[in-house]
Design a protein around this motif. Structure first.
Motif, PDB file in Angstrom:
ATOM      1  N   TYR A  50       0.830  -1.209   0.000  1.00  0.00           N
ATOM      2  CA  TYR A  50       0.000   0.000   0.000  1.00  0.00           C
ATOM      3  C   TYR A  50       0.862   1.256   0.000  1.00  0.00           C
ATOM      4  O   TYR A  50       0.646   2.185  -0.788  1.00  0.00           O
ATOM      5  CB  TYR A  50      -0.929  -0.019   1.218  1.00  0.00           C
ATOM      6  N   PHE A  51       1.861   1.308   0.882  1.00  0.00           N
ATOM      7  CA  PHE A  51       2.705   2.494   0.983  1.00  0.00           C
ATOM      8  C   PHE A  51       3.567   2.678  -0.273  1.00  0.00           C
ATOM      9  O   PHE A  51       3.814   3.808  -0.701  1.00  0.00           O
ATOM     10  CB  PHE A  51       3.585   2.411   2.230  1.00  0.00           C
ATOM     11  N   GLN A  52       4.027   1.585  -0.867  1.00  0.00           N
ATOM     12  CA  GLN A  52       4.817   1.694  -2.089  1.00  0.00           C
ATOM     13  C   GLN A  52       3.970   2.237  -3.247  1.00  0.00           C
ATOM     14  O   GLN A  52       4.433   3.069  -4.032  1.00  0.00           O
ATOM     15  CB  GLN A  52       5.403   0.328  -2.473  1.00  0.00           C
ATOM     16  N   THR A  53       2.725   1.773  -3.334  1.00  0.00           N
ATOM     17  CA  THR A  53       1.828   2.264  -4.380  1.00  0.00           C
ATOM     18  C   THR A  53       1.523   3.731  -4.185  1.00  0.00           C
ATOM     19  O   THR A  53       1.528   4.533  -5.127  1.00  0.00           O
ATOM     20  CB  THR A  53       0.517   1.450  -4.380  1.00  0.00           C
ATOM     21  N   LEU A  54       1.254   4.122  -2.941  1.00  0.00           N
ATOM     22  CA  LEU A  54       0.954   5.522  -2.635  1.00  0.00           C
ATOM     23  C   LEU A  54       2.143   6.415  -2.961  1.00  0.00           C
ATOM     24  O   LEU A  54       1.988   7.505  -3.540  1.00  0.00           O
ATOM     25  CB  LEU A  54       0.591   5.660  -1.148  1.00  0.00           C
ATOM     26  N   ILE A 299       6.647  -2.666  -5.746  1.00  0.00           N
ATOM     27  CA  ILE A 299       6.199  -3.570  -4.678  1.00  0.00           C
ATOM     28  C   ILE A 299       7.102  -4.798  -4.628  1.00  0.00           C
ATOM     29  O   ILE A 299       7.530  -5.231  -3.540  1.00  0.00           O
ATOM     30  CB  ILE A 299       4.723  -3.975  -4.912  1.00  0.00           C
ATOM     31  N   PHE A 300       7.389  -5.350  -5.812  1.00  0.00           N
ATOM     32  CA  PHE A 300       8.278  -6.516  -5.871  1.00  0.00           C
ATOM     33  C   PHE A 300       9.639  -6.177  -5.271  1.00  0.00           C
ATOM     34  O   PHE A 300      10.214  -6.955  -4.499  1.00  0.00           O
ATOM     35  CB  PHE A 300       8.441  -6.954  -7.333  1.00  0.00           C
ATOM     36  N   GLY A 301      10.160  -4.998  -5.607  1.00  0.00           N
ATOM     37  CA  GLY A 301      11.463  -4.601  -5.089  1.00  0.00           C
ATOM     38  C   GLY A 301      11.472  -4.421  -3.585  1.00  0.00           C
ATOM     39  O   GLY A 301      12.445  -4.773  -2.905  1.00  0.00           O
ATOM     40  N   ALA A 302      10.380  -3.866  -3.046  1.00  0.00           N
ATOM     41  CA  ALA A 302      10.307  -3.674  -1.598  1.00  0.00           C
ATOM     42  C   ALA A 302      10.321  -5.019  -0.866  1.00  0.00           C
ATOM     43  O   ALA A 302      11.017  -5.188   0.142  1.00  0.00           O
ATOM     44  CB  ALA A 302       9.041  -2.894  -1.252  1.00  0.00           C
ATOM     45  N   ARG A 472      15.871   2.312   1.806  1.00  0.00           N
ATOM     46  CA  ARG A 472      14.561   2.943   1.936  1.00  0.00           C
ATOM     47  C   ARG A 472      13.465   1.909   2.107  1.00  0.00           C
ATOM     48  O   ARG A 472      12.567   2.050   2.939  1.00  0.00           O
ATOM     49  CB  ARG A 472      14.271   3.790   0.685  1.00  0.00           C
ATOM     50  N   TYR A 473      13.508   0.844   1.315  1.00  0.00           N
ATOM     51  CA  TYR A 473      12.510  -0.213   1.441  1.00  0.00           C
ATOM     52  C   TYR A 473      12.605  -0.868   2.822  1.00  0.00           C
ATOM     53  O   TYR A 473      11.604  -1.128   3.478  1.00  0.00           O
ATOM     54  CB  TYR A 473      12.731  -1.273   0.367  1.00  0.00           C
ATOM     55  N   GLU A 474      13.813  -1.139   3.264  1.00  0.00           N
ATOM     56  CA  GLU A 474      13.993  -1.840   4.525  1.00  0.00           C
ATOM     57  C   GLU A 474      13.533  -0.973   5.700  1.00  0.00           C
ATOM     58  O   GLU A 474      12.866  -1.450   6.617  1.00  0.00           O
ATOM     59  CB  GLU A 474      15.459  -2.233   4.692  1.00  0.00           C
ATOM     60  N   ASP A 475      13.889   0.317   5.668  1.00  0.00           N
ATOM     61  CA  ASP A 475      13.480   1.200   6.746  1.00  0.00           C
ATOM     62  C   ASP A 475      11.963   1.313   6.803  1.00  0.00           C
ATOM     63  O   ASP A 475      11.368   1.326   7.887  1.00  0.00           O
ATOM     64  CB  ASP A 475      14.079   2.598   6.538  1.00  0.00           C
ATOM     65  N   GLN A 476      11.333   1.394   5.631  1.00  0.00           N
ATOM     66  CA  GLN A 476       9.886   1.513   5.606  1.00  0.00           C
ATOM     67  C   GLN A 476       9.225   0.244   6.140  1.00  0.00           C
ATOM     68  O   GLN A 476       8.272   0.301   6.916  1.00  0.00           O
ATOM     69  CB  GLN A 476       9.433   1.792   4.174  1.00  0.00           C
ATOM     70  N   ALA A 477       9.737  -0.895   5.736  1.00  0.00           N
ATOM     71  CA  ALA A 477       9.177  -2.159   6.197  1.00  0.00           C
ATOM     72  C   ALA A 477       9.357  -2.311   7.715  1.00  0.00           C
ATOM     73  O   ALA A 477       8.454  -2.777   8.419  1.00  0.00           O
ATOM     74  CB  ALA A 477       9.833  -3.320   5.469  1.00  0.00           C
ATOM     75  N   GLU A 478      10.538  -1.927   8.222  1.00  0.00           N
ATOM     76  CA  GLU A 478      10.768  -2.035   9.663  1.00  0.00           C
ATOM     77  C   GLU A 478       9.842  -1.109  10.442  1.00  0.00           C
ATOM     78  O   GLU A 478       9.348  -1.462  11.515  1.00  0.00           O
ATOM     79  CB  GLU A 478      12.235  -1.697   9.962  1.00  0.00           C
TER      80      GLU A 478
END
Length: 487
Positions: A50-54, A299-302, A472-478
């Motif tokens: 959701y956040f990646q799409t936004l 999304i796949f990359g995240a 960036r992906y990792e920080d957002q996921a954490e």
């Protein structure tokens, strides 16, 4: 390798296998990301998607994609490529191999108005093949010239691919545009030199244009050049010049380009409701494909990064301790091979971010790397058995067999490999122009407010959706995991 990293690696292998059997890539990316992500991360994967799409929907730079695509389709519908071809044909008619030169020059100029390979190859095939067959031109060289010239649109600005690649590599799109001019014009020059050389030593391969098809006077030639070339060059200068000078962002310049293309089609009396409607529908189809793929690949990359597979690949490649040049060549070979089954959006949005941390860790200039990737992907358009340019040309030229087209493309693929070798050996071919523009910008006495706006424009190319499959992906996921735990 950890268990989560193994899940991510399996996800990547399944993706490649699915594409090879013909499954649509966008839906495959989304399905694999959500299914493997749920297995490895749990319900947090849906919040991450959701956040990646936004975040992607807020990326202003991507608005340039449909506008530049519209500019290309409108110029095609307006017949501007035909005018270019006629003008150059009359100008170079007495020269051996004249039609070869005309095809490459028309493709190079038109590439600066549209980055649509399929449209360029198709229109060039329709215009050039009849007179080439009539004049007795060699079928292999003619087919190779048309397909190779048509693929220049993916490299020479305003290439849509470079717009998408800029944020992925974290560099300014203006810098990538400036870096692509050198390799693009170098390739066009190599093509022309090769074709003229072959025609000079063997006139039967490319004789001059027959006298009955030449202009009756110099006035006629000048008139066609002025009407067919100058207005389009003015549009290109206004569009690309404003980007390179820092006066407009790619999004703003693309809007000017699209509007200018419409005005030109009206001025040439080629604007029709049905033609404009076809251009709009084609723009919607092309842009939707690119932008939806951008969302799903993000999304796949995240998910890929959060599972730790990206870090594992980076560490494994760096552990080989190859020299930077050897590592660069290896990455380019992998991208070239991926160009056979994959379209360029998938490679730029899915696979380039995988190699990005390795390239950055090696200290390789990212603008130079972007130019190398662009030339390599252009080479993939000419590489059998998938090479889409061959099928575009075969649809409109029935006199040439697919084997003839493939043989002609292979000769130009060798020329492109030579161009890549030159670009690796002499990086300044790509880096000199952007460095020169940046130096001019620093030396000019720009008012403070203007300087601030210029810096904001350049930052837009570095704060988008492609900070690599990394922090960036990792920080957002954490952060999402922490919020879920608190709940």
């Amino acid at each position: 390798m950890s268990g989560e990293a193994a899940i991510g690696l399996t996800m990547l292998i399944v993706l490649i296998g699915a594409i090879f059997i013909g499954v649509p890539i966008s839906f495959t990316l989304l399905f694999l990301a959500l299914s493997f992500g749920y297995f490895g991360m749990g319900q947090i994967v849906f919040d991450l998607a959701y956040f990646q799409t936004l975040g992607m929907m807020k990326e202003e730079l991507l608005a340039a994609v449909p506008l530049f695509v519209l500019m290309g389709f409108v110029t095609e519908q307006a017949g501007l490529m035909e005018r270019l071809f006629v003008a150059f044909r009359l100008l170079f008619a007495p020269v051996r191999g004249a039609l070869f030169v005309v095809v490459i020059l028309t493709a190079a100029v038109f590439a600066m108005a549209t980055g649509i390979v399929g449209a360029a190859v198709t229109v060039l095939g329709i215009m050039a093949s009849p007179i080439m067959v009539k004049t007795g031109y060699d079928g292999k060289l003619a087919a190779g010239a048309i397909t190779a010239g048509g693929t220049l649109g993916i490299l020479i600005p305003p290439s849509v691919m470079l717009i998408v690649m800029g944020p992925v590599l974290g560099v300014s799109v203006a810098d990538l545009y400036a870096a692509a001019f050198g390799p693009g014009f170098m390739l066009a020059g190599i093509y022309i030199a090769y074709l003229l050389g072959r025609s000079f030593f063997n006139p039967r391969l490319g004789p001059p244009v027959p006298k009955e098809d030449r202009a009756p006077s110099v006035v006629k030639i000048v008139r066609e050049v002025v009407i067919g070339v100058v207005p389009l060059l003015g549009l290109i200068t206004a569009t690309l010049g404003s980007i390179l000078a820092g006066l407009a962002t790619p999004t703003e310049a693309s809007a000017v380009g699209a509007l200018g293309a419409i005005f030109l089609s009206i001025a040439y009396r080629r604007f029709t409701y049905q033609g404009f409607k076809r251009a709009i529908l084609s723009t919607m189809a092309t842009s939707s494909m690119v932008l939806f793929l951008a969302v799903t690949s993000n999304i796949f990359g995240a998910v890929f990064a959060r599972l730790g597979t990206a870090n594992w690949i980076t560490e494994s490649l760096l552990a080989l301790q190859f020299a930077p040049t050897l590592m660069l060549v290896m990455v380019l070979v992998l991208i070239f091979l991926l160009g056979w089954p994959f379209e360029w959006p998938a490679i730029v949005l899915v696979f380039v971010p995988i190699f990005y941390p390795v390239v950055k860790e090696m200290g390789i200039n990212l603008v130079w790397f972007g130019a190398l990737v662009a030339v390599t992907l252009q080479t993939a358009f000419l590489s059998p058995p998938v090479a889409m340019s061959a099928y575009y040309l075969k649809q409109v030229v029935k006199d040439w067999s697919l084997l003839t087209i493939y043989k002609g493309m292979f000769e130009f693929m060798i020329l492109q490999v030579i161009a890549i070798a030159l670009l690796i050996t002499f990086p300044a071919i790509a880096t000199w122009f952007p460095e020169h523009l940046n130096e001019l910008t620093r030396q000019q006495a720009i008012p403070e407010e203007h300087q601030r706006i210029l810096e904001q424009q350049r930052e837009r190319g570095t704060t988008g959706y492609g900070d690599s499959y990394g922090s960036r992906y990792e920080d957002q996921a954490e952060r999402l995991e922490d919020e879920a735990e608190k709940k």
